[in-house]
Write a protein that holds these residues in place. Structure first.
Motif, short mmCIF file in Angstrom:
data_model
loop_
_atom_site.label_atom_id
_atom_site.label_comp_id
_atom_site.label_asym_id
_atom_site.label_seq_id
_atom_site.Cartn_x
_atom_site.Cartn_y
_atom_site.Cartn_z
N TRP A 154 -16.05 -14.71 69.14
CA TRP A 154 -15.84 -16.15 69.27
C TRP A 154 -16.10 -16.67 70.68
O TRP A 154 -16.26 -17.86 70.88
CB TRP A 154 -14.39 -16.50 68.94
CG TRP A 154 -14.05 -16.57 67.50
CD1 TRP A 154 -14.79 -16.13 66.44
CD2 TRP A 154 -12.85 -17.10 66.96
NE1 TRP A 154 -14.12 -16.35 65.27
CE2 TRP A 154 -12.93 -16.95 65.56
CE3 TRP A 154 -11.72 -17.69 67.52
CZ2 TRP A 154 -11.90 -17.36 64.72
CZ3 TRP A 154 -10.71 -18.10 66.69
CH2 TRP A 154 -10.80 -17.95 65.30
N GLU A 155 -16.08 -15.82 71.68
CA GLU A 155 -15.88 -16.25 73.07
C GLU A 155 -16.75 -17.44 73.47
O GLU A 155 -16.25 -18.46 73.94
CB GLU A 155 -16.14 -15.06 74.01
CG GLU A 155 -15.67 -15.32 75.44
CD GLU A 155 -14.17 -15.57 75.53
OE1 GLU A 155 -13.77 -16.42 76.34
OE2 GLU A 155 -13.40 -14.94 74.78
N ASP A 156 -18.07 -17.34 73.28
CA ASP A 156 -18.96 -18.42 73.71
C ASP A 156 -18.71 -19.69 72.90
O ASP A 156 -18.65 -20.80 73.46
CB ASP A 156 -20.42 -17.99 73.57
CG ASP A 156 -20.80 -16.91 74.57
OD1 ASP A 156 -20.06 -16.74 75.56
OD2 ASP A 156 -21.82 -16.24 74.34
N ASP A 157 -18.56 -19.55 71.59
CA ASP A 157 -18.37 -20.72 70.73
C ASP A 157 -17.04 -21.39 70.98
O ASP A 157 -16.94 -22.62 70.95
CB ASP A 157 -18.46 -20.30 69.25
CG ASP A 157 -19.86 -19.86 68.86
OD1 ASP A 157 -20.82 -20.35 69.48
OD2 ASP A 157 -19.98 -19.02 67.95
N ILE A 158 -16.00 -20.59 71.22
CA ILE A 158 -14.68 -21.17 71.42
C ILE A 158 -14.63 -21.94 72.73
O ILE A 158 -14.00 -23.00 72.83
CB ILE A 158 -13.58 -20.08 71.36
CG1 ILE A 158 -12.24 -20.70 70.95
CG2 ILE A 158 -13.40 -19.36 72.68
CD1 ILE A 158 -12.13 -21.04 69.52
N MET A 159 -15.30 -21.44 73.76
CA MET A 159 -15.33 -22.15 75.03
C MET A 159 -16.15 -23.44 74.91
O MET A 159 -15.80 -24.46 75.51
CB MET A 159 -15.90 -21.25 76.12
CG MET A 159 -15.04 -20.02 76.41
SD MET A 159 -13.29 -20.40 76.68
CE MET A 159 -13.39 -21.43 78.15
#
Length: 307
Positions: free
Chosen positions: A261-266
């Motif tokens: 998720w990291e990129d999308d969540i940020m």
């Protein structure tokens, strides 16, 4: 009286309600010492605002219950009993005083179904006044698909806050059109296993849906694989969820999908926070609203930190 299980008696509960009827504002009924013969005393508690019958063992006829509560002019929230019984054979709604379309108090704002949805609840749902704008369905073993769809058809357009806290027993299908069936929702809480890919599909979510706060909770790591923040980013950017400002999820979601998720969540967090700031500049929200914009991690039911 929620702490009482086998203590007391039904007659004692009725007498106690009679003693405090003038000042009682909140009542949580005891498990085994509340029954239909307590309804007469309960109906005289004119200042009652919050009523919780979710713990009681005895099955009450919904129409009898509605008749008793129709006399409570200040009642705001009602938590239904765990079990309901159908009306007596041959009895019509019109034969019960107070049980017509306006039988619920005009002050009522929220319904809570604590143990699923049963067929006996249909009369209560059909007669729900327009002032009921909050609906919570908690975990339970008694679910009827007829009552689920009755709830959607009758209450869909008036509900602003919806909490679905049960584990899905119907698969994804009934949940895929949730935002279409509840077009005026501003706050939604649901479990991750309610969400299938069609939940985010074009044509399912109406353009400029008013949803502002979306909360998703997972009970196990396997239930979050379809909860992809990138779909929320797309829905906000293309106007379907243009009013979304806050996305909240629990630790189980993080443990299962944080790496992917990291990129999308940020990206989602940055997008929501900027929209919150824009709302303040445009004068459509104050600073307190903007401060809540973004993504929040839940601990229990409370948002504890910005993600």
């Amino acid at each position: 009286m929620s702490g009482l299980v086998h203590d007391g008696s039904k007659s004692l509960t009725g007498r106690l309600l009679g003693r405090v009827k003038e000042n009682l504002e909140e009542f949580v009924a005891p498990q085994s010492s509340f029954a239909v013969n307590c309804l007469a005393a309960l109906s005289k508690c004119k200042n009652l605002k919050h009523l919780d019958l979710s713990l009681i063992c005895e099955s009450l006829q919904v129409l009898d219950l509605m008749r008793a509560l129709s006399t409570l002019p200040k009642l705001e929230t009602f938590r239904f009993p765990r079990c309901s019984a159908a009306s007596k054979p041959g009895m019509k709604d019109e034969a019960i005083p107070g049980c017509r379309k306006s039988c619920w108090p005009d002050s009522l704002r929220a319904f809570y179904f604590s143990c699923g949805l049963q067929i006996g609840y249909i009369p209560a749902i059909i007669k729900a006044p327009l002032c009921v704008t909050s609906l919570t369905i908690e975990e339970g073993h008694s679910f009827s698909s007829e009552v689920v769809w009755c709830s959607v058809l009758i209450l869909g357009h008036q509900i602003r806050s919806l909490r679905l806290e049960f584990t899905s027993k119907f698969g994804f299908e009934p949940m895929n059109a949730l935002l279409h069936d509840f077009p005026n929702l501003t706050h939604l809480l649901l479990r991750a296993d309610h969400i299938g890919l069609p939940f985010f599909a074009l044509g399912v979510i109406p353009h400029a849906h008013p949803l502002k706060v979306l909360t998703v909770v997972a009970s196990d790591e396997k239930s979050v694989y379809l909860l992809m923040p990138k779909y929320l980013v797309e829905a906000v950017n293309d106007g379907r969820l243009s009013n979304l400002r806050t996305f909240r999820f629990n630790q189980m979601c993080v443990g299962a999908a944080a790496a992917s998720w990291e990129d999308d969540i940020m990206a989602l967090a940055d997008l929501l926070e900027k929209l919150g700031e824009k709302d303040v500049k445009d004068g459509v929200a104050d600073d307190s609203v903007a401060d809540k914009a973004g993504i929040w991690l839940l601990d229990g039911g409370s948002a504890i930190e910005r993600y």
